[in-house]
Design a protein around this motif. Structure first.
Motif, PDB file in Angstrom:
ATOM      1  N   PHE A   1       0.831  -1.209   0.000  1.00 42.93           N
ATOM      2  CA  PHE A   1       0.000   0.000   0.000  1.00 42.93           C
ATOM      3  C   PHE A   1       0.867   1.260   0.000  1.00 42.93           C
ATOM      4  CE2 PHE A   1      -3.552  -2.688   1.785  1.00 42.93           C
ATOM      5  CZ  PHE A   1      -4.394  -2.511   0.708  1.00 42.93           C
ATOM      6  N   TRP A   2       1.983   1.211   0.720  1.00 40.21           N
ATOM      7  CA  TRP A   2       2.887   2.374   0.722  1.00 40.21           C
ATOM      8  C   TRP A   2       3.500   2.580  -0.660  1.00 40.21           C
ATOM      9  CZ3 TRP A   2       8.330   2.649   0.128  1.00 40.21           C
ATOM     10  CH2 TRP A   2       8.848   3.929   0.310  1.00 40.21           C
TER      11      TRP A   2
ATOM     12  N   SER B   1       1.017   3.932  -3.158  1.00 45.31           N
ATOM     13  CA  SER B   1       0.720   5.348  -2.922  1.00 45.31           C
ATOM     14  C   SER B   1       1.799   6.242  -3.515  1.00 45.31           C
ATOM     15  CB  SER B   1       0.583   5.619  -1.422  1.00 45.31           C
ATOM     16  OG  SER B   1       1.846   5.622  -0.774  1.00 45.31           O
ATOM     17  N   LYS B   2       3.031   5.699  -3.618  1.00 45.37           N
ATOM     18  CA  LYS B   2       4.142   6.465  -4.185  1.00 45.37           C
ATOM     19  C   LYS B   2       4.261   6.276  -5.696  1.00 45.37           C
ATOM     20  CE  LYS B   2       5.433   8.040  -0.227  1.00 45.37           C
ATOM     21  NZ  LYS B   2       5.254   9.479   0.085  1.00 45.37           N
TER      22      LYS B   2
ATOM     23  N   GLN C   1       1.560   5.948  -8.315  1.00 42.66           N
ATOM     24  CA  GLN C   1       0.126   5.942  -8.584  1.00 42.66           C
ATOM     25  C   GLN C   1      -0.236   5.428  -9.964  1.00 42.66           C
ATOM     26  OE1 GLN C   1      -1.756   9.614  -7.234  1.00 42.66           O
ATOM     27  NE2 GLN C   1      -0.395   9.676  -5.448  1.00 42.66           N
TER      28      GLN C   1
ATOM     29  N   GLU D   1      -0.879   1.928  -9.206  1.00 40.37           N
ATOM     30  CA  GLU D   1      -2.160   1.841  -8.497  1.00 40.37           C
ATOM     31  C   GLU D   1      -3.322   1.922  -9.489  1.00 40.37           C
ATOM     32  OE1 GLU D   1      -3.589   3.959  -4.536  1.00 40.37           O
ATOM     33  OE2 GLU D   1      -3.876   5.260  -6.276  1.00 40.37           O
TER      34      GLU D   1
ATOM     35  N   GLU E   1      -8.833   5.313  -1.732  1.00 37.06           N
ATOM     36  CA  GLU E   1      -7.455   5.739  -1.979  1.00 37.06           C
ATOM     37  C   GLU E   1      -6.736   5.765  -0.637  1.00 37.06           C
ATOM     38  OE1 GLU E   1      -7.345   9.507  -3.923  1.00 37.06           O
ATOM     39  OE2 GLU E   1      -8.462   8.826  -5.694  1.00 37.06           O
ATOM     40  N   ILE E   2      -5.548   5.194  -0.615  1.00 36.76           N
ATOM     41  CA  ILE E   2      -4.746   5.130   0.607  1.00 36.76           C
ATOM     42  C   ILE E   2      -3.539   6.037   0.427  1.00 36.76           C
ATOM     43  CG2 ILE E   2      -3.492   3.620   2.204  1.00 36.76           C
ATOM     44  CD1 ILE E   2      -6.419   2.920   1.991  1.00 36.76           C
ATOM     45  N   ARG E   3      -3.415   7.055   1.287  1.00 33.97           N
ATOM     46  CA  ARG E   3      -2.302   7.992   1.193  1.00 33.97           C
ATOM     47  C   ARG E   3      -1.630   8.152   2.551  1.00 33.97           C
ATOM     48  NH1 ARG E   3      -3.016   6.671  -3.150  1.00 33.97           N
ATOM     49  NH2 ARG E   3      -3.795   7.872  -4.947  1.00 33.97           N
TER      50      ARG E   3
ATOM     51  N   VAL F   1      -2.166   6.346   7.606  1.00 35.55           N
ATOM     52  CA  VAL F   1      -2.644   6.791   6.297  1.00 35.55           C
ATOM     53  C   VAL F   1      -3.933   7.610   6.405  1.00 35.55           C
ATOM     54  CG1 VAL F   1      -1.653   4.779   5.131  1.00 35.55           C
ATOM     55  CG2 VAL F   1      -4.026   4.698   5.926  1.00 35.55           C
TER      56      VAL F   1
ATOM     57  N   ARG G   1     -12.780   6.457  -3.096  1.00 38.69           N
ATOM     58  CA  ARG G   1     -12.407   6.645  -4.497  1.00 38.69           C
ATOM     59  C   ARG G   1     -13.614   7.120  -5.293  1.00 38.69           C
ATOM     60  NH1 ARG G   1      -8.031   5.090  -7.018  1.00 38.69           N
ATOM     61  NH2 ARG G   1      -7.419   3.686  -5.326  1.00 38.69           N
TER      62      ARG G   1
END
Length: 209
Positions: free
Chosen positions: A21-22, A25-26, A28, A31, A176-178, A201, A206
């Protein structure tokens, strides 16, 4: 076997998904590729996230593999020789000797993964030219020993992939996971490799298209 499924499959799976997930998020674009695959399968008559649909989610699997290459749930592992033996390169291993291998280091070896070994690139798991053809290429478990290899291969390998695909697809389809913190997380290689302090996070629904 049952104890191995319960114990070995819990912390390792959560560790793998935390780093995934990390990384997504970096990155996209990766993703978006995952979300596109999930939506496409559900829109094309997929019976929800059933077993057959999850098996076909190759893009999700490529992202999981690439994440575990960089941040393996088990960073190192050891075996003890029951009898005298000789490794393929000619190295003698005596009865009772301990042999340790290091998946974390192997995932960063130029000889195995090329000059871009430090980059998160799910495309490297697909047959040429890219993820567009949707076909994963076979990768030797001795090159990617996250689930071990040979007669000692992890019993729960396929179950772990199905579980992670289900969780990742279910979450990313809707949210969305940020990360709240933009710093580089620290990998802690204990019995199970995990993210120091966990991953805090912001979760955002979404937007439907």
């Amino acid at each position: 076997m049952v104890i191995s499924f319960i114990i070995a499959g819990r912390d390792t799976t959560s560790s793998a998904m935390t780093w995934l997930f990390w990384l997504l998020s970096k990155h996209q674009n990766a993703e978006k590729m995952v979300v596109k695959e999930v939506e496409s399968m559900l829109n094309n008559g997929g019976n929800g996230f059933d077993f057959e649909t999850l098996k076909e989610m190759n893009c999700v699997k490529a992202c999981i593999c690439e994440s575990m290459r960089l941040y393996p749930p088990v960073a190192w592992d050891s075996k003890h020789a029951l009898y005298d033996d000789v490794l393929p390169d000619g190295t003698f291993v005596g009865k009772g000797d301990r042999v340790t291998y290091f998946p974390y280091g192997m995932g960063r070896m130029k000889a195995l993964w090329g000059k871009d070994r430090f980059e998160f690139k799910p495309d490297r798991w697909f047959q040429e030219p890219s993820a567009e053809n949707g076909l994963l290429k076979p990768v030797s478990p001795f090159k990617f020993p996250v689930f071990q290899a040979g007669p000692r291969v992890c019993l729960g390998k396929e179950m772990a992939f199905i579980q992670m695909k289900y969780v990742v697809a279910s979450i990313l389809k809707r949210f969305e996971i940020r990360p709240v913190n933009g710093d580089q997380p620290v990998f802690v290689p204990l019995l199970t490799g995990h993210m120091a302090g966990g991953l805090y996070v912001m979760v955002k629904r979404r937007e439907l298209k």
